[in-house]
Motif scaffolding. Structure first.
Motif, PDB file in Angstrom:
ATOM      1  N   PHE A  54       6.894  -2.352  -1.141  1.00 33.30           N
ATOM      2  CA  PHE A  54       6.560  -2.954  -2.429  1.00 33.30           C
ATOM      3  C   PHE A  54       7.566  -4.017  -2.861  1.00 33.30           C
ATOM      4  O   PHE A  54       8.666  -4.116  -2.316  1.00 33.30           O
ATOM      5  CB  PHE A  54       6.455  -1.868  -3.491  1.00 33.30           C
ATOM      6  N   ALA A  82       8.725   3.442   5.428  1.00 34.03           N
ATOM      7  CA  ALA A  82       7.354   3.120   5.825  1.00 34.03           C
ATOM      8  C   ALA A  82       7.179   3.252   7.336  1.00 34.03           C
ATOM      9  O   ALA A  82       6.130   3.652   7.825  1.00 34.03           O
ATOM     10  CB  ALA A  82       6.989   1.711   5.362  1.00 34.03           C
ATOM     11  N   GLY A 133       1.017   1.192   6.518  1.00 35.10           N
ATOM     12  CA  GLY A 133       2.096   1.487   5.576  1.00 35.10           C
ATOM     13  C   GLY A 133       2.318   0.326   4.623  1.00 35.10           C
ATOM     14  O   GLY A 133       1.801  -0.774   4.825  1.00 35.10           O
ATOM     15  N   MET A 134       3.105   0.599   3.567  1.00 37.98           N
ATOM     16  CA  MET A 134       3.283  -0.447   2.565  1.00 37.98           C
ATOM     17  C   MET A 134       4.710  -0.483   2.037  1.00 37.98           C
ATOM     18  O   MET A 134       5.348   0.548   1.833  1.00 37.98           O
ATOM     19  CB  MET A 134       2.318  -0.193   1.406  1.00 37.98           C
TER      20      MET A 134
END
Lengths: 281, 252
Positions: free
Chosen positions: B92, B162, B89-90
């Motif tokens: 930002f 996420a 997952g990410m």
């Protein structure tokens, strides 16, 4: 001193201009209402013109207006929004997109009677649909397509890229992201385009006279409701034009009142929808 | 302890003609926080994005070498990118909650992966929000728009979002650079909490942050992983002259 005078002179001009433009609008609306209101009564709204009874009525035209507006949007909205999505999300700004943009801009500035000519010959003649609500709606769909595409495109462009990247980061496919995030976020802009389109549809006369004709009868109930699509049908604006050309000005003003109310109602609806969608997002 | 979650092998990345990553061969440990530091444009964010193939989104990117998650090459043909991003997952730099309710934001990932049952979704949403230490602040307004939250809350919501797909790795791209100091502290505490379950990789331009939260630190410079190792040794006795200069503020 001179400067002060010049200032107040300019100020006076600006106020005057504002006052003049408002008064012009109020004046026209007022004039139409005063002239037309006596004609707007129950029989006028709910029956069709009958030579036997010697009465005039616009019920058929009201229904036709509704038919044409709905049918046109059914054709134009999916294509217009689809084209906007393709241009903004898939095409990647190549020459194809620029070509479409140029085409839509040109289409948007074209006189409507040219659409009427094309619709009459192509949809009415080549495709054999004749003078019908369907021919008229297809013609108007071509006419309002640029409006819907342009507004949808602008709305999609305003959606921040961080949403697209965020959704991709969650493993969403592109189409899923478009469906769940982009289209809802762009909805106010899309709705604006639709409203403008409805305005043009309701206000159109030349293109429709050539394609949908001027039938003013009510559709038969049952299957007739569907069959109406293949019959001739004049909208309010077309009927208004015809009334004027026969020097029946009272009738024309009556239709004018109905049209003004319709446009007002549509505008209010759109504002409500826009406010509602804003509250959700 | 030395469980390797991700390994890269002579990873090279080109943006058109720019050689953005040069022969990066590193090992990222499971259930640890790995910080990526280095001056702007050194390739640390680019490297992070190769770990869940976010670089696929930008055109004309060419990649050579391999990235192995649990020993499997994620750039091998036939790899399902959606599944990969579920595992990796990410979060930002700019908090980017979607324009929908708090609940729908967290439920977005599970729904992408086909979970529709209301009971299950509700459980996932609560667990994820608790996991991101934001549950108590938002539990009364789950159905309200996520755009009304503060910057710090938004970022923790994004972390919850996420986490909702139960990833194994969390990538964070300067997650606190858009936040105020108080929110930054919360997110940093959260990172330490997160590594109990996840492998966390965080890009930061802030060396103090790297020192505070990470177990391992990789120092990037001009596309090269100049020095990698435990955060403590990298900061206390750097082996490379360039690392020494950077952490002592000589450049960057």
């Amino acid at each position: 001193m001179i400067r002060k005078l010049a200032d107040s002179f300019i100020l006076g001009m600006i106020y005057g201009a504002a006052f003049f433009s408002v008064m012009l609008l109020v004046g026209i609306i007022g004039y139409v209402f005063v002239k037309g209101f006596p004609f707007v009564h129950w029989t006028f709204l709910t029956t069709v013109t009958s030579i036997l009874r010697g009465s005039t009525g616009i019920a058929g035209n009201l229904v036709n207006t509704f038919y044409v507006a709905v049918l046109t949007l059914v054709f134009a909205v999916p294509v217009g929004v689809g084209a906007a999505v393709w241009m903004n999300e898939y095409a990647g700004g190549g020459w194809g997109v620029r070509l479409i943009e140029f085409t839509t801009q040109t289409l948007a500035g074209m006189p409507s009677v040219i659409f009427g000519l094309f619709g009459m010959v192509f949809f009415g003649g080549t495709l054999g649909l004749g003078y019908s609500v369907l021919t008229g709606s297809l013609t108007l769909a071509v006419m309002v397509l640029p409006l819907i595409t342009h507004n949808a495109r602008e709305a999609l462009r305003a959606v921040p890229d961080s949403y697209r990247i965020g959704a991709a980061g969650m493993g969403a496919t592109k189409w899923y992201m478009i469906r769940t995030i982009l289209l809802p976020a762009a909805m106010p802009g899309i709705v604006t385009g639709i409203i403008l389109a409805v305005g043009r549809i309701v206000g159109e006369s030349a293109a429709l006279l050539l394609t949908a004709g001027s039938g003013y009868l009510l559709p038969q109930s049952g299957r007739g409701l569907l069959h109406k699509v293949l019959e001739s049908g004049g909208t309010l604006t077309v009927q208004m034009y015809l009334s004027m050309s026969k020097a029946r000005y009272g009738e024309a003003f009556g239709i004018g009142v109905v049209l003004l109310c319709l446009v007002l109602a549509i505008n209010l609806c759109v504002r409500l929808i826009a406010a509602y969608t804003k509250r959700i997002f | 302890m030395d469980d390797i979650k991700i390994r890269t092998d002579h990873l090279n990345l080109y943006y058109g003609r720019t050689h953005a990553l040069k022969n990066v061969s590193v090992k990222i440990r499971a259930q640890a926080v790995t910080a990526l530091i280095g001056p702007s444009g050194c390739g640390k964010s680019t490297f992070l994005k190769t770990l869940n193939r976010m670089n696929d989104l930008s055109g004309n990117v060419r990649i050579e070498g391999g990235v192995y998650l649990d020993g499997k090459d994620i750039y091998a043909p036939g790899v399902d990118v959606a599944k990969l991003r579920r595992k990796v997952g990410m979060v930002f730099q700019e908090p980017n909650p979607f324009p929908m309710s708090i609940y729908d934001n967290v439920a977005y990932g599970p729904r992408v992966h086909g979970i529709k049952d209301h009971g299950t979704l509700e459980k996932i949403v609560e667990e994820s929000l608790r996991g991101a230490s934001i549950w108590d602040e938002v539990k009364g307004r789950l159905r309200k728009s996520a755009l009304g939250l503060s910057g710090g809350q938004k970022q923790r919501l994004c972390i919850a979002r996420a986490m909702a797909v139960e990833p194994e790795v969390l990538l964070m791209d300067e997650p606190t650079s858009a936040l105020d100091p108080a929110s930054t502290v919360k997110v940093e505490e959260l990172m330490k909490e997160l590594k109990k379950k996840y492998t966390v990789v965080v890009v930061t331009h802030n060396m103090q942050q790297a020192a505070r939260v990470s177990d391992d630190t990789f120092f990037f410079l001009m596309g090269e992983a100049v020095e990698t190792g435990s955060t403590y040794s990298l900061f206390s006795k750097p082996r490379d002259r360039r690392t020494f200069d950077y952490i002592n503020g000589r450049f960057g």
